[in-house]
Scaffold this motif. Structure first.
Motif, mmCIF file in Angstrom:
data_model
loop_
_atom_site.group_PDB
_atom_site.id
_atom_site.type_symbol
_atom_site.label_atom_id
_atom_site.label_comp_id
_atom_site.label_asym_id
_atom_site.label_seq_id
_atom_site.Cartn_x
_atom_site.Cartn_y
_atom_site.Cartn_z
ATOM 1 N N MET A 9 11.509 55.421 52.895
ATOM 2 C CA MET A 9 10.962 54.307 52.116
ATOM 3 C C MET A 9 12.003 53.758 51.141
ATOM 4 S SD MET A 9 8.247 53.932 53.736
ATOM 5 C CE MET A 9 7.771 52.447 52.843
ATOM 6 N N HIS A 10 12.821 54.626 50.538
ATOM 7 C CA HIS A 10 13.909 54.146 49.665
ATOM 8 C C HIS A 10 14.907 53.325 50.469
ATOM 9 C CE1 HIS A 10 12.761 56.045 45.959
ATOM 10 N NE2 HIS A 10 12.777 57.265 46.491
ATOM 11 N N ALA A 35 15.655 45.636 52.208
ATOM 12 C CA ALA A 35 14.563 44.686 52.453
ATOM 13 C C ALA A 35 15.043 43.357 53.036
ATOM 14 C CB ALA A 35 13.773 44.442 51.169
ATOM 15 N N ASN A 36 16.253 42.948 52.712
ATOM 16 C CA ASN A 36 16.782 41.688 53.254
ATOM 17 C C ASN A 36 17.534 41.885 54.557
ATOM 18 O OD1 ASN A 36 15.771 40.159 51.109
ATOM 19 N ND2 ASN A 36 17.565 40.643 49.858
ATOM 20 N N ASN A 37 17.690 43.136 54.986
ATOM 21 C CA ASN A 37 18.415 43.440 56.213
ATOM 22 C C ASN A 37 17.767 44.646 56.890
ATOM 23 O OD1 ASN A 37 20.400 43.246 58.176
ATOM 24 N ND2 ASN A 37 21.801 44.568 57.063
ATOM 25 N N LEU A 38 16.489 44.483 57.252
ATOM 26 C CA LEU A 38 15.738 45.573 57.868
ATOM 27 C C LEU A 38 16.272 45.881 59.261
ATOM 28 C CD1 LEU A 38 12.075 44.616 56.899
ATOM 29 C CD2 LEU A 38 13.478 46.455 55.935
ATOM 30 N N ILE A 63 4.357 51.235 55.256
ATOM 31 C CA ILE A 63 5.127 50.144 55.867
ATOM 32 C C ILE A 63 4.211 48.975 56.230
ATOM 33 C CG2 ILE A 63 6.363 49.502 58.000
ATOM 34 C CD1 ILE A 63 7.700 52.344 57.792
ATOM 35 N N LYS A 64 3.082 49.265 56.832
ATOM 36 C CA LYS A 64 2.174 48.207 57.281
ATOM 37 C C LYS A 64 1.423 47.549 56.128
ATOM 38 C CE LYS A 64 3.466 48.397 61.470
ATOM 39 N NZ LYS A 64 4.232 47.290 62.028
ATOM 40 N N ASN A 65 1.476 48.148 54.921
ATOM 41 C CA ASN A 65 0.828 47.559 53.749
ATOM 42 C C ASN A 65 1.779 46.825 52.826
ATOM 43 O OD1 ASN A 65 -1.971 48.115 54.096
ATOM 44 N ND2 ASN A 65 -1.534 50.275 53.748
ATOM 45 N N ILE A 66 3.057 46.834 53.138
ATOM 46 C CA ILE A 66 4.047 46.117 52.329
ATOM 47 C C ILE A 66 4.442 44.850 53.096
ATOM 48 C CG2 ILE A 66 6.370 46.198 51.349
ATOM 49 C CD1 ILE A 66 5.966 49.233 50.971
ATOM 50 N N GLU A 67 4.217 43.733 52.483
ATOM 51 C CA GLU A 67 4.414 42.436 53.143
ATOM 52 C C GLU A 67 5.791 42.311 53.796
ATOM 53 O OE1 GLU A 67 3.276 38.967 54.733
ATOM 54 O OE2 GLU A 67 1.949 40.245 53.559
ATOM 55 N N GLU A 68 6.852 42.733 53.095
ATOM 56 C CA GLU A 68 8.209 42.588 53.629
ATOM 57 C C GLU A 68 8.470 43.482 54.828
ATOM 58 O OE1 GLU A 68 8.045 41.491 49.404
ATOM 59 O OE2 GLU A 68 7.579 43.369 50.400
ATOM 60 N N PHE A 69 7.686 44.545 54.999
ATOM 61 C CA PHE A 69 7.929 45.524 56.052
ATOM 62 C C PHE A 69 6.926 45.477 57.191
ATOM 63 C CE2 PHE A 69 9.432 48.543 52.429
ATOM 64 C CZ PHE A 69 10.557 47.773 52.225
ATOM 65 N N LYS A 70 5.801 44.808 57.012
ATOM 66 C CA LYS A 70 4.700 44.974 57.969
ATOM 67 C C LYS A 70 5.016 44.510 59.383
ATOM 68 C CE LYS A 70 1.817 40.957 56.955
ATOM 69 N NZ LYS A 70 0.506 40.602 56.434
ATOM 70 N N ASN A 71 6.018 43.666 59.572
ATOM 71 C CA ASN A 71 6.390 43.230 60.921
ATOM 72 C C ASN A 71 7.510 44.071 61.533
ATOM 73 O OD1 ASN A 71 4.485 41.134 61.100
ATOM 74 N ND2 ASN A 71 5.798 39.837 59.842
ATOM 75 N N ASP A 87 -3.975 52.051 66.111
ATOM 76 C CA ASP A 87 -4.811 51.261 65.206
ATOM 77 C C ASP A 87 -4.102 50.935 63.895
ATOM 78 O OD1 ASP A 87 -6.836 51.297 67.100
ATOM 79 O OD2 ASP A 87 -7.954 52.925 66.124
ATOM 80 N N MET A 88 -3.192 51.812 63.485
ATOM 81 C CA MET A 88 -2.429 51.585 62.247
ATOM 82 C C MET A 88 -1.316 50.560 62.436
ATOM 83 S SD MET A 88 -2.132 55.497 60.794
ATOM 84 C CE MET A 88 -1.147 55.078 59.349
ATOM 85 N N GLY A 89 -1.013 50.201 63.700
ATOM 86 C CA GLY A 89 -0.032 49.150 63.942
ATOM 87 C C GLY A 89 1.307 49.584 64.482
#
Length: 148
Positions: free
Chosen positions: A44-45, A51-54, A76-84, A104-106
């Motif tokens: 997660m860190h 975040a700008n270069n996932l 990850i699926k609950n953070i807007e920048e990471f959910k995709n 189901d969690m994505g």
């Protein structure tokens, strides 16, 4: 499969599995970089700092210390920048209830870690090809589990 360079991230606490994965990836005829993290907190860190270069894909082990794969996937699926971010579960178990929950969690795909090197190469290659073909979106449930 298109000839882009894949930036991959592997979250796995087992050093041998990380080495095995890197060696398999190195033998495939595709362009890819691989970074590794060894527990969920480190993962997660890493994502927050990138975040700008996932990565193009995250291969996520379920059984890790400090924060397990289930917790990481939920976060990850609950953070807007990471959910995709495409998340491929990479685990030794294959419990159908857990697989259904992760779908189901994505999660994008589920791979049971193969013990055989040639099968590992095939399943990594298949994961990249299938995710690329589907524009890194989750497939129908029948195509969720990737088998070598």
């Amino acid at each position: 499969m298109n000839k882009q360079i894949y930036n991959l991230l592997l979250a796995d606490d087992d050093d041998d599995d990380c080495i095995f994965f890197k060696e398999a990836l190195d033998e495939l005829s595709l362009s890819a970089t691989l970074e590794t993290v060894h527990d969920g907190v480190e993962l997660m860190h890493h994502l927050e700092n990138a975040a700008n270069n996932l990565p193009d894909m995250l291969f996520l082990d379920l059984n890790m210390p400090r924060k397990n794969g289930h917790e990481c996937l939920a976060e990850i699926k609950n953070i807007e920048e990471f959910k995709n971010l495409p998340v491929i579960i990479f685990s030794t178990s294959l419990d159908s209830k857990i697989v259904d929950l992760l779908y189901d969690m994505g999660a994008t795909h589920y791979i049971r870690k193969p013990g055989d090197f040639s099968k590992l190469k095939k399943v990594i290659s298949d994961a990249l090809a299938k995710a690329s073909e589907s524009s890194f979106k989750q497939p129908a449930r029948e195509q969720f589990i990737l088998q070598p």
